[in-house]
Design a protein around this motif. Structure first.
Motif, PDB file in Angstrom:
ATOM      1  N   PRO A 132      57.342 -77.254 -18.379  1.00  0.00           N
ATOM      2  CA  PRO A 132      57.073 -76.078 -17.534  1.00  0.00           C
ATOM      3  C   PRO A 132      55.633 -76.043 -17.042  1.00  0.00           C
ATOM      4  O   PRO A 132      54.710 -76.402 -17.767  1.00  0.00           O
TER       5      PRO A 132
ATOM      6  N   LEU B 204      52.220 -74.426 -16.326  1.00  0.00           N
ATOM      7  CA  LEU B 204      51.497 -73.341 -16.986  1.00  0.00           C
ATOM      8  C   LEU B 204      50.104 -73.123 -16.395  1.00  0.00           C
ATOM      9  O   LEU B 204      49.239 -72.549 -17.060  1.00  0.00           O
TER      10      LEU B 204
ATOM     11  N   THR C  76      59.453 -72.899 -15.242  1.00  0.00           N
ATOM     12  CA  THR C  76      58.665 -71.711 -15.587  1.00  0.00           C
ATOM     13  C   THR C  76      59.303 -70.449 -15.014  1.00  0.00           C
ATOM     14  O   THR C  76      59.423 -69.427 -15.707  1.00  0.00           O
TER      15      THR C  76
END
Length: 273
Positions: free
Chosen positions: A57, A59, A249
């Motif tokens: 994901p 970040l 995400t």
């Protein structure tokens, strides 16, 4: 002596299976169902690249700030759309609910004109709720352009029909004694609703409204894929660019958002129960 077949209905089962397969084949052909395309070398390479990014994901701080803004906008779209839907659903409920009909008192039957008005309004509500909010969103994106306005209006129209129908059914399934007494003694529809029908049905009405708010949050995220703003629109853009990390995400945020809406819904139902 010939032993009986363990399943006496085996002929009917085999025949039904054969008929289903016979009907399924033209459906698959008409839908151009070709699952083997997923195993094409180019498709497998693209899927592998996307999955590799998806498992990591994104970040970055700037990206997370954007996701939070879009998540808040998704909640705002759902809440604003549901609020507008209530502005249409509540008056419609008062008009279509036979429980609040003054003309039926005494005879038990409504006047023809009142019955006609109620039926016409019911058909309008059927039209509003029969068109999915995604289709309304597509229409309003063409009319109002890309952005959350289309999502708010789509939820308002689709949910007004749903809310009015269910509200009327909840009121009509409640005890009619208090409402009938108020109407028979000259009370208007609104006081009869507030003091006769609502005290018994309020918990169920609020519970269904909260459930619809939860559905509106999910719907607003999906409508973003057609340009109606919110988290779904950003997810659609990242999906087009095959940015698996960004999609991962936003998908996690979407799951958390739906889980939060479900938690709020359960807490309110518990308080009302």
């Amino acid at each position: 002596m010939k032993a009986a077949h363990p399943d006496p209905a085996w002929r009917g089962r085999v025949t039904a299976t054969f008929v289903c397969l016979l009907l399924l084949w033209p459906m698959l052909s008409a839908s151009e169902f070709k699952p083997w395309l997923l195993f094409d070398a180019q498709s497998l390479a693209a899927a592998g690249h996307f999955l590799g990014d998806f498992l990591r994901p994104s970040l970055e701080g700037e990206f997370l700030a954007m996701v939070l803004r879009e998540t808040w906008q998704t909640v705002a779209i759902a809440t604003a759309g549901l609020s507008l839907a209530l502005l249409g659903a509540i008056p419609a409920t008062v008009l279509i609910s036979e429980r609040l009909s003054i003309s039926r008192l005494g005879t038990g039957r409504m006047r023809p004109l009142a019955s006609l008005v109620r039926q016409l309004l019911r058909w309008v509500l059927v039209l509003l709720r029969s068109v999915p909010e995604l289709v309304w969103a597509l229409l309003f994106v063409r009319l109002a352009g890309l952005g959350p306005t289309a999502g708010v209006l789509a939820i308002a129209l689709a949910y007004s029909g749903m809310l009015a129908k269910v509200y009327a059914e909840i009121l009509e399934s409640s005890d009619a004694h208090a409402t009938d007494i108020l109407l028979a003694n000259g009370s208007g529809r609104i006081p009869s609703l507030l003091y006769g029908a609502l005290p018994e049905s309020s918990a169920e009405l609020v519970s269904y409204t909260v459930y619809r708010w939860e559905c509106a949050i999910r719907g607003s995220a999906v409508m973003g894929f057609v340009g109606a703003g919110g988290l779904g629109q950003r997810m659609e853009e990242s999906t087009k660019m095959m940015a698996g990390g960004e999609v991962s995400t936003m998908l996690i945020m979407f799951v958390l958002l739906v889980a939060l809406a479900d938690l709020v819904s359960k807490l309110l139902r518990r308080r009302l129960g």
